[in-house]
Design a protein around this motif. Structure first.
Motif, PDB file in Angstrom:
ATOM      1  N   GLY A 100     -26.266  15.810  15.358  1.00  0.00           N
ATOM      2  CA  GLY A 100     -24.905  16.149  14.988  1.00  0.00           C
ATOM      3  C   GLY A 100     -24.316  17.172  15.942  1.00  0.00           C
ATOM      4  O   GLY A 100     -25.038  17.990  16.516  1.00  0.00           O
ATOM      5  N   GLN A 101     -23.004  17.129  16.113  1.00  0.00           N
ATOM      6  CA  GLN A 101     -22.312  18.042  17.020  1.00  0.00           C
ATOM      7  C   GLN A 101     -21.509  19.025  16.180  1.00  0.00           C
ATOM      8  O   GLN A 101     -20.545  18.641  15.498  1.00  0.00           O
ATOM      9  CB  GLN A 101     -21.402  17.256  17.969  1.00  0.00           C
ATOM     10  N   ALA A 102     -21.932  20.294  16.219  1.00  0.00           N
ATOM     11  CA  ALA A 102     -21.325  21.309  15.355  1.00  0.00           C
ATOM     12  C   ALA A 102     -19.818  21.394  15.586  1.00  0.00           C
ATOM     13  O   ALA A 102     -19.351  21.481  16.714  1.00  0.00           O
ATOM     14  CB  ALA A 102     -21.969  22.665  15.604  1.00  0.00           C
ATOM     15  N   GLY A 103     -19.077  21.358  14.483  1.00  0.00           N
ATOM     16  CA  GLY A 103     -17.632  21.406  14.553  1.00  0.00           C
ATOM     17  C   GLY A 103     -16.992  20.045  14.686  1.00  0.00           C
ATOM     18  O   GLY A 103     -15.764  19.927  14.625  1.00  0.00           O
TER      19      GLY A 103
ATOM     20  N   ARG B 221     -12.528  24.383  22.045  1.00  0.00           N
ATOM     21  CA  ARG B 221     -11.240  24.339  22.744  1.00  0.00           C
ATOM     22  C   ARG B 221     -10.881  22.917  23.125  1.00  0.00           C
ATOM     23  O   ARG B 221      -9.691  22.576  23.240  1.00  0.00           O
ATOM     24  CB  ARG B 221     -11.288  25.221  23.996  1.00  0.00           C
ATOM     25  N   THR B 222     -11.908  22.077  23.333  1.00  0.00           N
ATOM     26  CA  THR B 222     -11.659  20.707  23.788  1.00  0.00           C
ATOM     27  C   THR B 222     -12.302  19.655  22.887  1.00  0.00           C
ATOM     28  O   THR B 222     -11.910  18.492  22.925  1.00  0.00           O
ATOM     29  CB  THR B 222     -12.218  20.510  25.207  1.00  0.00           C
ATOM     30  N   GLY B 223     -13.306  20.044  22.111  1.00  0.00           N
ATOM     31  CA  GLY B 223     -14.066  19.085  21.316  1.00  0.00           C
ATOM     32  C   GLY B 223     -15.222  18.458  22.069  1.00  0.00           C
ATOM     33  O   GLY B 223     -15.999  17.698  21.488  1.00  0.00           O
ATOM     34  N   ALA B 224     -15.364  18.782  23.355  1.00  0.00           N
ATOM     35  CA  ALA B 224     -16.444  18.204  24.167  1.00  0.00           C
ATOM     36  C   ALA B 224     -17.769  18.876  23.850  1.00  0.00           C
ATOM     37  O   ALA B 224     -17.826  20.038  23.427  1.00  0.00           O
ATOM     38  CB  ALA B 224     -16.121  18.351  25.642  1.00  0.00           C
ATOM     39  N   MET B 225     -18.863  18.131  24.071  1.00  0.00           N
ATOM     40  CA  MET B 225     -20.190  18.692  23.867  1.00  0.00           C
ATOM     41  C   MET B 225     -20.499  19.722  24.944  1.00  0.00           C
ATOM     42  O   MET B 225     -20.202  19.519  26.113  1.00  0.00           O
ATOM     43  CB  MET B 225     -21.227  17.572  23.884  1.00  0.00           C
ATOM     44  N   SER B 226     -21.080  20.848  24.534  1.00  0.00           N
ATOM     45  CA  SER B 226     -21.454  21.912  25.464  1.00  0.00           C
ATOM     46  C   SER B 226     -22.966  22.080  25.428  1.00  0.00           C
ATOM     47  O   SER B 226     -23.508  22.785  24.586  1.00  0.00           O
ATOM     48  CB  SER B 226     -20.755  23.221  25.090  1.00  0.00           C
ATOM     49  N   GLY B 227     -23.665  21.425  26.367  1.00  0.00           N
ATOM     50  CA  GLY B 227     -25.123  21.427  26.340  1.00  0.00           C
ATOM     51  C   GLY B 227     -25.763  22.707  26.806  1.00  0.00           C
ATOM     52  O   GLY B 227     -26.911  22.992  26.469  1.00  0.00           O
ATOM     53  N   GLY B 228     -25.040  23.498  27.620  1.00  0.00           N
ATOM     54  CA  GLY B 228     -25.650  24.698  28.177  1.00  0.00           C
ATOM     55  C   GLY B 228     -25.257  25.983  27.486  1.00  0.00           C
ATOM     56  O   GLY B 228     -25.487  27.066  28.015  1.00  0.00           O
TER      57      GLY B 228
END
Length: 501
Positions: A257-260, A306-313
């Protein structure tokens, strides 16, 4: 009295004093207190007993209801705490993940930390030009060959999709064959369709030399996304899971799951939903075959809100995945988390620091397996063999840090201090120093430790330069010989194999 550490006690089982342990035991990092662990676990149980799941295929629903599940009025399937605990009591806490050869076997569970690849990148980075190109079957094979030669990478889940193959069956068959041929380490693959599993298992039987040989040595995991967050079973994933278990494959089932976005915005809420989805997979596995070995990948992804994109780092990804490892260890399931998923598009300082802290926290958190941890760039959309060998260097240092510090009468030696300070004034000539030079210290293969003057005189080589040379050497070396030539010929005669001999 000298305090005996947990690591010292571990190292004293079957190892000579001062010997480098073959396995690094994590878990010293505890992001969650005991009360917080209990609260998140209880919330996960509440989610399954009140909100429940949807999407489970009919046959699996019948098994679940027979074991104590029930439908809400709106049709959602709920599970009692007792049902989940019964499944947990039957689930293996530790499993052997075989390599193609026995010397590559891994013992998964108990916070033994293993580093691996993963993902489904669709591009590779061309080291010579800096261009990004669609990933191909030959790219997959080369990446897995680099993995085979990397001493700090223990297993290989398919890192890229062979986009030059468009037929789903040929894609799955060739992915399996390329990974198998490239390395004798444990591998893992995904499938386009459930019906592809049995033919691939038959291919593995041929590779191992006889019918049902793969069931005896299941060196390839079935990497299966069994849920589509939030709280929805993947019907096709469940069918694949059933096929894989019945074929003798060890599944690695994934909640990501992707938080948010597809899980709650709070990290605690995201962890609880992910744990609930992992437990929802556990009851399905238990229904297929009670006590069947399974590895549980709880990988809380993070959104850049801010964008909804996944942030892996991100730092949030680092601490959330360390906590995920702690949660799975707490309930006693073999664990996989994700780390090393830098958002940088190239091997630069951003890639280095994002990979460094995410992999380190996951390892110190006690993850049994760390997927996606090496070779990936661009939020796991790009793979690079040069990045992989640099990451292998990094992981060697991280694994050494996980090993910790041995505190014993031998390492706190008052006589040695007396001898040195009253004689030579340094420890360089001590027998103990020479004895522990290799057993206690890790030396990087690529990272430069020269003086500035020596580095300049040697040509000012960057770690990227070193990595390009190392990849060239690996790919120019003889291919691994673990796959018998006669078995390979039989595979090529029976399947549409596109990888060049």
């Amino acid at each position: 009295m000298v305090r005996r550490t947990r690591r010292q006690e571990t190292s004293e089982t079957g190892l000579e004093p001062g010997a480098l342990p073959a396995l690094q035991i994590g878990g010293a990092l505890r992001p969650l207190s005991s009360l917080e662990l209990a609260a998140i676990e209880a919330h996960a149980y509440d989610i399954l007993s009140t909100v429940g799941m949807v999407g489970l295929p009919a046959e699996a629903i019948e098994r679940a209801i027979a074991a104590g599940a029930w439908h809400r009025p709106d049709g959602r399937l709920c599970f009692s705490n007792e049902m989940i605990r019964n499944a947990l009591s039957r689930a293996p806490r530790k499993i052997t993940l075989p390599g193609f050869t026995a010397d590559r076997d891994l013992r998964i569970g108990g916070s033994r930390v293993h580093i691996g690849t993963g993902g489904a990148a669709v591009q590779t980075l061309d080291a010579a030009t800096g261009a990004y190109k669609d990933s191909s079957l030959s790219d997959l094979y080369d990446l897995m060959r680099v993995l085979d030669a990397s001493s700090n990478i223990h297993y290989g889940v398919r890192p890229v999709v062979a986009r030059d193959l468009t037929d789903p069956f040929e894609l799955d068959i060739n992915t399996a064959f390329a990974c198998l041929k490239a390395t004798s380490k444990p591998i893992g693959i995904s499938f386009c369709e459930p019906d592809h599993i049995d033919p691939i298992v038959e291919l593995f039987d041929i590779a191992l030399g006889h019918k049902h040989a793969f069931r005896e040595r299941p060196f390839c995991m079935a990497v299966i996304v069994h849920v589509v967050p939030p709280l929805t079973y993947s019907a096709e994933g469940i069918l694949m899971l059933e096929k894989a278990v019945r074929a003798g494959m060890i599944p690695q089932i994934c909640s990501a799951g992707q938080a948010g976005a597809t899980s709650p915005v709070t990290l605690a809420g995201a962890l609880a939903q992910g744990l609930a989805e992992s437990l929802a997979g556990l009851v399905v596995v238990d229904g297929i075959q009670a006590g069947s070995p399974c590895i549980y990948a709880l990988m809380p992804f993070i959104s850049d809100l801010r964008t909804g994109a996944m942030s892996g780092g991100s730092g949030e990804a680092a601490i959330a995945n360390a906590a995920a490892a702690q949660l799975l260890a707490h309930i006693g399931l073999p664990s996989t988390v994700s780390a090393g998923m830098t958002d940088s598009k190239m091997v630069d300082a951003q890639a280095g620091y994002e990979k460094g802290y995410t992999v380190a926290l996951a390892g110190h958190g006690g993850a049994d397996m760390i997927n996606l941890s090496v070779g990936m760039l661009g939020s796991i959309m790009v793979a690079s063999p040069e990045a992989m060998v640099i990451d292998d260097d990094m992981c060697g240092a991280i694994l050494r840090s996980i090993r910790g510090i041995e505190v014993s009468l031998e390492t706190l030696n008052l006589d040695a201090v007396e001898r040195v300070v009253t004689q030579d004034g340094h420890y360089l000539g001590e027998i103990e120093t020479l004895k522990r030079m290799k057993s206690d210290y890790h030396y990087p293969a690529l990272a430069d430790r020269q003086s500035v003057d020596d580095w300049v005189a040697a040509g000012r080589l960057s770690i990227w330069d070193q990595a390009r040379t190392r990849v060239t050497e690996i790919l120019a070396a003889p291919h691994s010989a673990h796959l018998d030539a006669e078995a390979e010929a039989r595979i090529r005669a029976n399947y549409p194999i596109h990888l060049q001999p």
